[in-house]
Design an enzyme around this catalytic site. Sequence first.
Site, mmCIF file in Angstrom:
data_model
loop_
_atom_site.group_PDB
_atom_site.id
_atom_site.type_symbol
_atom_site.label_atom_id
_atom_site.label_comp_id
_atom_site.label_asym_id
_atom_site.label_seq_id
_atom_site.Cartn_x
_atom_site.Cartn_y
_atom_site.Cartn_z
ATOM 1 N N ASP A 11 -1.041 3.973 -1.570
ATOM 2 C CA ASP A 11 -2.101 3.414 -2.420
ATOM 3 C C ASP A 11 -3.340 3.228 -1.546
ATOM 4 O OD1 ASP A 11 -3.333 2.087 -4.656
ATOM 5 O OD2 ASP A 11 -2.947 0.179 -3.669
ATOM 6 N N SER A 12 -4.442 2.911 -2.190
ATOM 7 C CA SER A 12 -5.662 2.603 -1.448
ATOM 8 C C SER A 12 -5.521 1.301 -0.665
ATOM 9 C CB SER A 12 -6.817 2.455 -2.434
ATOM 10 O OG SER A 12 -6.487 1.482 -3.405
ATOM 11 N N TYR A 43 -10.653 2.791 -3.534
ATOM 12 C CA TYR A 43 -10.745 4.203 -3.917
ATOM 13 C C TYR A 43 -11.479 4.353 -5.251
ATOM 14 C CZ TYR A 43 -7.327 6.089 -0.484
ATOM 15 O OH TYR A 43 -6.664 6.499 0.651
ATOM 16 N N GLY A 44 -11.385 3.326 -6.070
ATOM 17 C CA GLY A 44 -11.983 3.397 -7.411
ATOM 18 C C GLY A 44 -13.476 3.648 -7.403
ATOM 19 N N CYS A 74 -1.367 4.870 -6.542
ATOM 20 C CA CYS A 74 -2.751 4.563 -6.897
ATOM 21 C C CYS A 74 -3.200 5.450 -8.071
ATOM 22 C CB CYS A 74 -3.624 4.851 -5.677
ATOM 23 S SG CYS A 74 -5.373 4.577 -5.935
ATOM 24 N N ASN A 75 -3.732 4.835 -9.104
ATOM 25 C CA ASN A 75 -4.221 5.607 -10.241
ATOM 26 C C ASN A 75 -5.392 6.490 -9.872
ATOM 27 O OD1 ASN A 75 -3.826 5.625 -13.370
ATOM 28 N ND2 ASN A 75 -2.710 3.867 -12.563
ATOM 29 N N GLU A 154 -7.396 -9.906 -6.923
ATOM 30 C CA GLU A 154 -7.116 -10.147 -5.497
ATOM 31 C C GLU A 154 -7.520 -11.548 -5.063
ATOM 32 O OE1 GLU A 154 -8.637 -6.966 -3.105
ATOM 33 O OE2 GLU A 154 -7.122 -5.568 -3.864
ATOM 34 N N THR A 187 -3.333 -0.055 -10.392
ATOM 35 C CA THR A 187 -2.242 -0.754 -9.692
ATOM 36 C C THR A 187 -2.229 -2.264 -9.923
ATOM 37 O OG1 THR A 187 -3.786 -0.729 -7.823
ATOM 38 C CG2 THR A 187 -1.934 0.820 -7.739
HETATM 39 N N1 DGL Z 1 -5.357 1.310 -6.414
HETATM 40 C C1 DGL Z 1 -6.543 1.533 -7.215
HETATM 41 C C2 DGL Z 1 -6.130 2.213 -8.523
HETATM 42 O O1 DGL Z 1 -5.026 2.054 -9.005
HETATM 43 C C3 DGL Z 1 -7.292 0.235 -7.474
HETATM 44 C C4 DGL Z 1 -7.953 -0.324 -6.237
HETATM 45 C C5 DGL Z 1 -9.004 0.594 -5.644
HETATM 46 O O2 DGL Z 1 -10.011 0.902 -6.323
HETATM 47 O O3 DGL Z 1 -8.809 1.022 -4.506
HETATM 48 O O4 DGL Z 1 -6.931 2.914 -9.086
#
Ligand code: DGL
Length: 269
Positions: A11-12, A43-44, A74-75, A154, A187
């Site tokens: 994940d990010s 990452y978003g 991570c989505n 968070e 997530t």
């Molecule tokens: N993990 C990212 C997602 O599921 C959310 C947090 C991020 O933007 O890094 O898209």
Amino acid sequence: MEASRPIGVFDSGIGGLTVASAIHRQLPEERIIYFGDTAHLPYGEKSHDAIRYFSLRISRFLLERDCKAIVVACNSASTAAYDVLLEFFQDKAIFVNVVDPLVQAALEVPHQQIGLIATHATVQSGVYEKLFSRADPSASLKSLATPLLVPMIEEGFVHNDISRSVLETYLSDPRLKDIDVLLLACTHYPLIRPEIEGHYGGTVRVLDATEYTARALRDALATRNQLSPKKTDADHFFVSDYSENFARTTRLFYTESIFLERCNIWSDH
Ligand code: DGL
């Protein structure tokens, strides 16, 4: 292939622990190697090119640790990078993302107007729209980027005046009007799922990917005869940047207490 080899989950950052947690619950004999790219989150907000580059390098790290399967928790990475990961590595490990299991789950419940909330990167990818229009052309999907939710969760703003007001503002957006299903395509959002369900008072079916992704992984392993019969070693949780803040946040996302190990894969080139 040796079935006792580990499962890589990435994940990010820390949020992907919601997916790791579901895997741990459903597949207790599997050993998990988690990688959270805390040096690069969120990452978003990144470009798809950047997310692809990060995802390829992280997958290489997990393959070097002999992972038999890699779960893109991570989505934003699942939508931006999954196709590239398959292109490069599909002969080296089983790859599972968080998008396909969620789309499948949505198609299996009564649906007409589907809503989706996620990061900018996920919404801008258009991947969910593509998958729905392919699987059920009569289904209509409306997506809304809800970037405030990640930092809000968070910071532990859940079930308080701030979270209620932020959610109220997002969920009353005209784009989400008249939906009967809402997909939580990030997530972090499973942590506020009860609050979102409360907002709709039972009129909208709210789905997140965690349990469906763990099930998809189990099915993929079972089909290839790769389910581990017994856990042979401890799980590992790596992060590319460590801070006390990240360590504190893990408690929100993982029920057991875990130890974060710093491993900066970005400093070696
Ligand atoms: N993990 C990212 C997602 O599921 C959310 C947090 C991020 O933007 O890094 O898209």
